[in-house]
Design a protein around this motif. Structure first.
Motif, PDB file in Angstrom:
ATOM      1  N   ALA A 146     -23.271-100.940 -17.652  1.00  0.00           N
ATOM      2  CA  ALA A 146     -21.754-101.415 -18.735  1.00  0.00           C
ATOM      3  C   ALA A 146     -22.177-101.504 -20.124  1.00  0.00           C
ATOM      4  N   SER A 147     -23.386-102.108 -20.502  1.00  0.00           N
ATOM      5  CA  SER A 147     -23.847-102.140 -21.757  1.00  0.00           C
ATOM      6  C   SER A 147     -23.966-100.865 -22.564  1.00  0.00           C
ATOM      7  N   ASP A 148     -24.018 -99.762 -21.786  1.00  0.00           N
ATOM      8  CA  ASP A 148     -24.278 -98.372 -22.336  1.00  0.00           C
ATOM      9  C   ASP A 148     -22.987 -97.980 -22.827  1.00  0.00           C
ATOM     10  N   ASP A 149     -21.869 -98.640 -22.518  1.00  0.00           N
ATOM     11  CA  ASP A 149     -20.492 -98.149 -22.895  1.00  0.00           C
ATOM     12  C   ASP A 149     -20.213 -98.236 -24.628  1.00  0.00           C
ATOM     13  N   GLY A 150     -19.703 -97.024 -25.198  1.00  0.00           N
ATOM     14  CA  GLY A 150     -19.330 -97.253 -26.725  1.00  0.00           C
ATOM     15  C   GLY A 150     -19.939 -95.954 -27.494  1.00  0.00           C
ATOM     16  N   GLN A 151     -20.110 -96.088 -28.889  1.00  0.00           N
ATOM     17  CA  GLN A 151     -20.369 -94.932 -29.619  1.00  0.00           C
ATOM     18  C   GLN A 151     -21.676 -94.808 -29.775  1.00  0.00           C
ATOM     19  N   TYR A 152     -22.499 -93.594 -29.646  1.00  0.00           N
ATOM     20  CA  TYR A 152     -23.701 -93.086 -30.126  1.00  0.00           C
ATOM     21  C   TYR A 152     -23.480 -92.141 -31.265  1.00  0.00           C
ATOM     22  N   TRP A 153     -24.511 -92.113 -32.151  1.00  0.00           N
ATOM     23  CA  TRP A 153     -24.687 -91.202 -33.283  1.00  0.00           C
ATOM     24  C   TRP A 153     -25.862 -90.347 -33.127  1.00  0.00           C
ATOM     25  N   CYS A 154     -25.549 -88.979 -33.174  1.00  0.00           N
ATOM     26  CA  CYS A 154     -26.831 -88.061 -33.167  1.00  0.00           C
ATOM     27  C   CYS A 154     -26.951 -87.470 -34.708  1.00  0.00           C
ATOM     28  N   HIS A 155     -28.029 -87.997 -35.090  1.00  0.00           N
ATOM     29  CA  HIS A 155     -28.374 -87.868 -36.518  1.00  0.00           C
ATOM     30  C   HIS A 155     -29.651 -86.803 -36.679  1.00  0.00           C
ATOM     31  N   PHE A 156     -29.398 -85.675 -37.581  1.00  0.00           N
ATOM     32  CA  PHE A 156     -30.582 -84.762 -37.674  1.00  0.00           C
ATOM     33  C   PHE A 156     -30.811 -85.039 -39.300  1.00  0.00           C
ATOM     34  N   ASN A 157     -32.159 -84.839 -39.299  1.00  0.00           N
ATOM     35  CA  ASN A 157     -32.867 -84.830 -40.834  1.00  0.00           C
ATOM     36  C   ASN A 157     -33.766 -83.920 -40.979  1.00  0.00           C
ATOM     37  N   ASP A 158     -33.689 -83.161 -42.286  1.00  0.00           N
ATOM     38  CA  ASP A 158     -34.357 -82.125 -42.601  1.00  0.00           C
ATOM     39  C   ASP A 158     -35.004 -82.342 -44.024  1.00  0.00           C
ATOM     40  N   GLY A 159     -35.949 -82.917 -44.131  1.00  0.00           N
ATOM     41  CA  GLY A 159     -36.262 -82.983 -45.715  1.00  0.00           C
ATOM     42  C   GLY A 159     -35.451 -84.328 -46.243  1.00  0.00           C
ATOM     43  N   HIS A 160     -34.726 -83.592 -47.424  1.00  0.00           N
ATOM     44  CA  HIS A 160     -33.862 -84.608 -48.052  1.00  0.00           C
ATOM     45  C   HIS A 160     -32.393 -84.395 -47.845  1.00  0.00           C
ATOM     46  N   ILE A 161     -32.112 -83.595 -46.547  1.00  0.00           N
ATOM     47  CA  ILE A 161     -30.854 -83.508 -46.028  1.00  0.00           C
ATOM     48  C   ILE A 161     -30.469 -84.017 -44.657  1.00  0.00           C
ATOM     49  N   SER A 162     -29.611 -84.970 -44.310  1.00  0.00           N
ATOM     50  CA  SER A 162     -29.325 -85.198 -42.933  1.00  0.00           C
ATOM     51  C   SER A 162     -27.739 -85.274 -42.896  1.00  0.00           C
ATOM     52  N   ARG A 163     -27.663 -84.987 -41.511  1.00  0.00           N
ATOM     53  CA  ARG A 163     -26.333 -84.981 -41.110  1.00  0.00           C
ATOM     54  C   ARG A 163     -26.026 -85.465 -39.749  1.00  0.00           C
ATOM     55  N   GLU A 164     -24.725 -86.057 -39.465  1.00  0.00           N
ATOM     56  CA  GLU A 164     -24.821 -86.894 -38.071  1.00  0.00           C
ATOM     57  C   GLU A 164     -23.308 -86.649 -37.522  1.00  0.00           C
ATOM     58  N   ALA A 165     -23.203 -86.802 -36.259  1.00  0.00           N
ATOM     59  CA  ALA A 165     -21.730 -86.725 -35.656  1.00  0.00           C
ATOM     60  C   ALA A 165     -21.923 -87.797 -34.412  1.00  0.00           C
ATOM     61  N   VAL A 166     -20.685 -88.471 -34.399  1.00  0.00           N
ATOM     62  CA  VAL A 166     -20.461 -89.315 -33.283  1.00  0.00           C
ATOM     63  C   VAL A 166     -20.149 -88.946 -31.836  1.00  0.00           C
ATOM     64  N   VAL A 167     -20.739 -89.599 -30.899  1.00  0.00           N
ATOM     65  CA  VAL A 167     -20.200 -89.125 -29.406  1.00  0.00           C
ATOM     66  C   VAL A 167     -19.830 -90.443 -28.797  1.00  0.00           C
ATOM     67  N   GLU A 168     -18.631 -90.367 -28.179  1.00  0.00           N
ATOM     68  CA  GLU A 168     -18.172 -91.547 -27.630  1.00  0.00           C
ATOM     69  C   GLU A 168     -18.490 -91.462 -25.745  1.00  0.00           C
ATOM     70  N   LEU A 169     -19.154 -92.502 -25.323  1.00  0.00           N
ATOM     71  CA  LEU A 169     -19.348 -92.807 -23.926  1.00  0.00           C
ATOM     72  C   LEU A 169     -18.584 -93.692 -23.217  1.00  0.00           C
ATOM     73  N   HIS A 170     -17.770 -93.326 -22.432  1.00  0.00           N
ATOM     74  CA  HIS A 170     -17.035 -94.282 -21.420  1.00  0.00           C
ATOM     75  C   HIS A 170     -17.697 -94.538 -20.101  1.00  0.00           C
TER      76      HIS A 170
END
Length: 504
Positions: free
Chosen positions: A117-141
């Motif tokens: 039950a504690s796993d419920d909620g938002q997770y952020w997927c974060h990619f980092n390549d040198g000085h560049i980083s991008r991320e997206a959010v994934v919702e788990l119900h």
């Protein structure tokens, strides 16, 4: 979600320049995409959270980090071609894995095993390549589908019957709805929801039914995320509903008859004293009045017989399903064998042979552990039995049963081996206890409004059920229903609360 724009068909020169730039440095422009809809997973199953680079390119040389509310500590960290354990949150160790089958095309996924039950909620997927980083959010119900509702009658309440519905193991907080056989919704009297140590919800909802013609009522509990629900129904027999006492009805019909008879006799006496001329007429009138009284008496007796027959019908229905009805303790006694409670005298059994006709519990102030009750037999190992104890207005007492196991242990004394299922009173507070001399296994506070002066205890050995009733107002106090007997069961009563060893 953040990122740089991709190739566009309009504008040939800008598109060509952007394509050349991305070709020369593949990691200089990318974005991260997650699923558009939340990922729904049942409690205890495995969850896979996907994440994809755009435009398509290899992510094998990048640092990939999955996190919840802050970058570190993280759910999972992937760097230099392998998972890094140093920054991982304790609750995810041994339960997570990066699915990297398609990492060469920029597609990865976080695998969470045995979802909680504690796993419920938002997770952020974060990619980092040198000085560049991008991320997206994934919702788990997380979806926890609890147990089927347990519906039972609690007894009379506000000119009706109170019904209680309970269930556990739900996540997130479920919705409770009562309905009748026609599907019409009924309003709950009260509703309580609590969370256990695993974050799962336990719900209790009560309903007072005043319409005796409803028959069945249904309790439905629904998971708000998945829409799945579980329902249970209970049948409410019409005779179980509180009714006006038959004696009051009979008295209400007889009293006017008696008043009319008194008025008639007084009137006739006064007329005879006043004048003898109307003697014949007065006698006729008196005779008419007597006939009328006789007819009304006969109607009253007929009504009384009808009410007695109705009472017998209600009792017959009760006897068919008495285990579920927590009312009418005097009727319940007919299903059990009585155990007498008498004062302790040394020769009471030798001088009075009538006591040998049924098992007896004797008040004994020298019994081990402070117990004031002692059976005139080896203890109960089968059957249904009941006994009554006059506790009067005592400030402190403990009342119930104890069990001595069949297997003997040399490590524990006789008192330490006993298992107790008792009610305890200290001052104005009452509670139910399952315990031994070493400590308490289960306790529950009891909201008793009227202080009991006499309590009857019902023991059903085969069903492992011990029920307590307040004979002062004939109401149910509490039942132990999850006890499995394996040894001999004895009555227990003392004028103190439970005492435990210092190590408890």
């Amino acid at each position: 979600m953040a990122g740089f724009p991709g190739l566009f068909p309009a504008g040939v020169l800008p598109a060509l320049l952007l394509w050349v730039s991305m070709w020369g440095s593949p990691a200089s422009g990318f974005s991260v995409m997650g699923p558009a809809q939340p990922i729904k997973v049942s409690l205890g199953a495995d969850a896979t959270l996907p994440c994809q680079l755009s435009s398509e390119q290899s992510a094998a040389h990048m640092q990939i980090r999955w996190y919840r509310t802050q970058l570190s500590p993280a759910v999972l960290v992937y760097q230099d071609g392998q998972e890094q354990d140093g920054e991982q949150m304790l609750e995810y160790r041994g339960r997570t894995e990066l699915v990297e089958d398609s990492i060469g095309r920029g597609a990865v996924a976080l695998l969470i095993q045995h979802v909680r039950a504690s796993d419920d909620g938002q997770y952020w997927c974060h990619f980092n390549d040198g000085h560049i980083s991008r991320e997206a959010v994934v919702e788990l119900h997380v979806i926890g589908l609890g147990s089927a509702p347990h519906v039972r009658m609690m007894g009379p309440e506000d000119h009706g019957i109170q019904v209680l519905c309970s269930s556990g193991g739900w996540f997130p907080k479920p919705r409770v709805q009562w309905s009748d056989t026609a599907g019409e919704k009924l309003l709950s009297l009260s509703e309580y929801q609590t969370q256990d140590g695993d974050g799962l919800f336990h719900v209790e909802a009560s309903l007072v039914v005043t319409d005796s013609s409803l028959g069945n009522v249904t309790c439905s509990i629904q998971n708000p995320v998945s829409g799945q629900e579980k329902a249970s129904a209970i049948f409410l027999p019409e005779p179980f509903f509180p009714r006006t006492s038959p004696w009051k009805i009979a008295l209400a019909g007889t009293l006017p008859v008696l008043v009319l008879l008194l008025i008639g006799i007084s009137y006739i006496g006064w007329k005879e004293h006043k004048a003898k001329n109307g003697e014949v007429e007065k006698k006729k009138k008196a005779s008419h009045e007597r006939d009328k009284v006789a007819r009304e008496k006969e109607e009253a007796h007929s009504l009384k017989r009808k009410l007695e027959e109705d009472l017998e019908q209600r009792k017959a229905l009760y006897n068919k399903d008495w285990k579920k009805a927590l009312i009418y303790p005097d009727w319940r006694k007919e299903q059990f064998e009585r155990v007498l409670v008498i004062e302790n005298h040394e020769n009471v059994h030798q001088n009075n042979s009538d006591f040998r006709k049924e098992p007896q519990a004797v008040l004994c102030k020298e019994q081990g552990g402070g117990n004031l009750l002692k059976l005139d037999q080896k203890g109960f190992t089968k059957g249904r039995h009941y006994w009554e104890v006059d506790i009067e207005d005592t400030d402190e007492w403990t009342l119930g049963i104890y069990e001595e196991p069949t297997e003997k242990s040399e490590l524990l004394s006789d008192l330490q081996k006993m298992k107790f299922n008792v009610l305890e009173k200290k001052g104005c507070e009452y509670r139910a206890l399952t315990c031994s001399r070493q400590g308490i296994f289960h306790k529950e506070s009891l909201p008793i409004e009227k202080c009991p002066l006499k309590i009857v205890i019902f023991l059903d050995y085969e069903d492992s059920d011990i029920s307590f009733y307040n004979m002062t107002d004939e109401t149910h106090i509490f039942s132990f229903t999850h006890t499995n007997f394996s040894g001999s069961v004895y009555p227990y009563f003392k004028l103190k609360s439970m005492e435990f060893s210092p190590s408890a």
